[in-house]
Design an enzyme around this catalytic site. Structure first.
Site, PDB file in Angstrom:
ATOM      1  N   HIS A 107      43.529  44.378  46.383  1.00 20.91           N
ATOM      2  CA  HIS A 107      44.810  44.017  45.777  1.00 20.91           C
ATOM      3  C   HIS A 107      44.709  44.274  44.278  1.00 20.91           C
ATOM      4  O   HIS A 107      43.747  43.848  43.642  1.00 20.91           O
ATOM      5  CB  HIS A 107      45.125  42.541  46.033  1.00 20.91           C
ATOM      6  CG  HIS A 107      46.542  42.175  45.752  1.00 20.91           C
ATOM      7  ND1 HIS A 107      47.091  42.194  44.485  1.00 20.91           N
ATOM      8  CD2 HIS A 107      47.553  41.800  46.591  1.00 20.91           C
ATOM      9  CE1 HIS A 107      48.355  41.834  44.543  1.00 20.91           C
ATOM     10  NE2 HIS A 107      48.660  41.590  45.810  1.00 20.91           N
ATOM     11  N   ASP A 121      47.077  39.867  53.834  1.00 17.36           N
ATOM     12  CA  ASP A 121      47.576  40.512  55.049  1.00 17.36           C
ATOM     13  C   ASP A 121      46.539  40.479  56.171  1.00 17.36           C
ATOM     14  O   ASP A 121      46.884  40.312  57.343  1.00 17.36           O
ATOM     15  CB  ASP A 121      47.994  41.951  54.742  1.00 17.36           C
ATOM     16  CG  ASP A 121      49.120  42.017  53.738  1.00 17.36           C
ATOM     17  OD1 ASP A 121      50.221  41.552  54.059  1.00 17.36           O
ATOM     18  OD2 ASP A 121      48.889  42.485  52.617  1.00 17.36           O
TER      19      ASP A 121
END
Length: 396
Positions: free
Chosen positions: A298, A339
């Site tokens: 990320h 996720d």
């Protein structure tokens, strides 16, 4: 800091940025560049390549306001001032409180009161919204999650109230009703006055342990600063539209494959590993093809997503999942994001297909409403200018 993240010395960092050592040290003091001790000499400081590259990108566009503004829309510096959420040093904070610590005890409703700045007021003390018409619920049950929520929310009367020039305190009961409605719509159930995690546990037939994992997950996905859906929500809120319209904007942005669709891409990756029965083989195959490996790395968390780090240890051991995480760390140096956690939770708890995205949408509804309420206070339209790149005007 991640052992996989590259660090460089002061001379290299200064040369890349084209600045003096003094300016580099100023960036460090302002929190723009992270440092670590040198491996051979703790008195020698090394500087994060990730942070240096980000600063270089921002500097490379020059100082024209329109150029600087353009880059802020692509992982750039903040474009709006907000008191809601801070992402700093690999941690997530809600109004100054560590989100991971909040998740250990707080409910989503308690976090909503914090993010909506309710103080001692409890908008959840009111009853549940009226039930959906059974025919309507049946007609929408097969729609994709975001579209199902968008189809049902207009039937929540409170959500249609125009927010323009209304005090936020008058909107809190509407906000509570909308959160309960989204919780029901996303799980294909009737609205209730139960806390969101209890409502979902009943809808999905979960025991106490599963309900607690759901509670923690909802808290950790409640907000994430100015991501695409939060920004879309704020743009609509700046027009003075209703809270329902603001949520519609957030849901629309969430429906895109680069935002909410990431969870389904992680599910596909897990399916491939199940079929091959070998995570390393799947990772290698994807790398050879030049395919993506969704759910890892990320931009805001070079040392790993703290939300995934808080949730994954709560799940029962899973050899395939652990093999994937270890293979990615060893092969690419990348760590799992929220996720991966959402897809893993859905699988381990035996939740319906799409439940990972449902959890995300329900939790993030709190953040969208917080951003809408904050933007209402600004009382001004978000209206950037375009940098025209088309054909020259015809002067004849």
């Amino acid at each position: 800091m991640s052992k996989h993240e590259p660090f460089i010395d002061a001379q290299a960092a200064s040369q890349i940025l084209g600045v003096s050592r003094a300016t580099l040290y100023a960036y460090v003091s302002r929190g723009l560049v992270r440092t670590t001790d040198g491996p051979d000499d703790p008195r020698r400081r090394l500087y994060s390549s990730h942070d240096i590259d980000g600063l270089k990108k921002n500097k490379s566009v020059g100082r024209k306001p329109r150029d600087v503004a353009a880059t802020t829309l692509d992982w750039g510096l903040p474009v709006l001032s907000s008191d809601i959420t801070l992402i700093e040093s690999g941690r997530l904070f809600y109004r100054g409180q560590d989100a991971a610590k909040l998740a250990s005890t707080a409910t989503l409703e308690e976090v909503a009161r914090l993010l909506w700045a309710c103080g001692d007021n409890d908008p959840f003390a009111v009853g549940a919204p009226r039930p959906w018409d059974a025919t309507l619920l049946d007609l929408t049950k097969d729609l994709p999650l975001t579209e199902r929520c968008q189809a049902l929310l207009p039937f929540v009367d409170a959500g249609r109230m125009t927010a323009w020039q209304r005090d936020n305190r008058k909107l809190w009961p509407s906000a509570a009703a909308l959160l309960r409605a989204v919780t029901a719509a996303a799980s294909g159930s009737q609205p209730s006055a139960l806390p969101a995690h209890i409502h979902l546990a009943k809808a999905w037939d979960l025991a106490e342990t599963g309900a607690d994992i759901i509670r923690r997950t909802l808290v950790l996905v409640a907000d994430h600063e100015l991501n695409a859906s939060a920004f879309a929500t704020r743009v609509v809120a700046s027009t003075g539209a209703s809270l329902g319209a603001c949520l519609n904007a957030g849901l629309s942005a969430l429906s895109g494959p680069l935002h909410g669709g990431m969870t389904s891409l992680v599910e596909i990756l897990f399916d491939e590993i199940d079929d091959a029965n070998n995570a390393a083989e799947v990772v290698e195959r994807r790398l050879r093809r030049g395919d993506s490996l969704p759910g890892f790395e990320h931009p805001l968390y070079p040392d790993g997503d703290p939300r995934a780090a808080a949730l994954l240890p709560l799940l029962p051991p899973n050899a395939k999942r652990q093999s994937l995480i270890e293979t990615m760390a060893e092969t690419t140096g990348k760590l799992p994001t929220i996720d991966v956690a959402l897809a893993s939770i859905r699988r381990e708890l035996g939740l319906p297909q799409g439940a990972g995205l449902a959890l995300f949408a329900i939790g993030r509804t709190v953040g969208w409403i917080a951003h809408a309420l904050e933007q209402f206070q600004e009382k001004k339209l978000i209206r950037p200018r375009a940098r025209y790149a088309g054909p020259k005007p015809d002067d004849t």
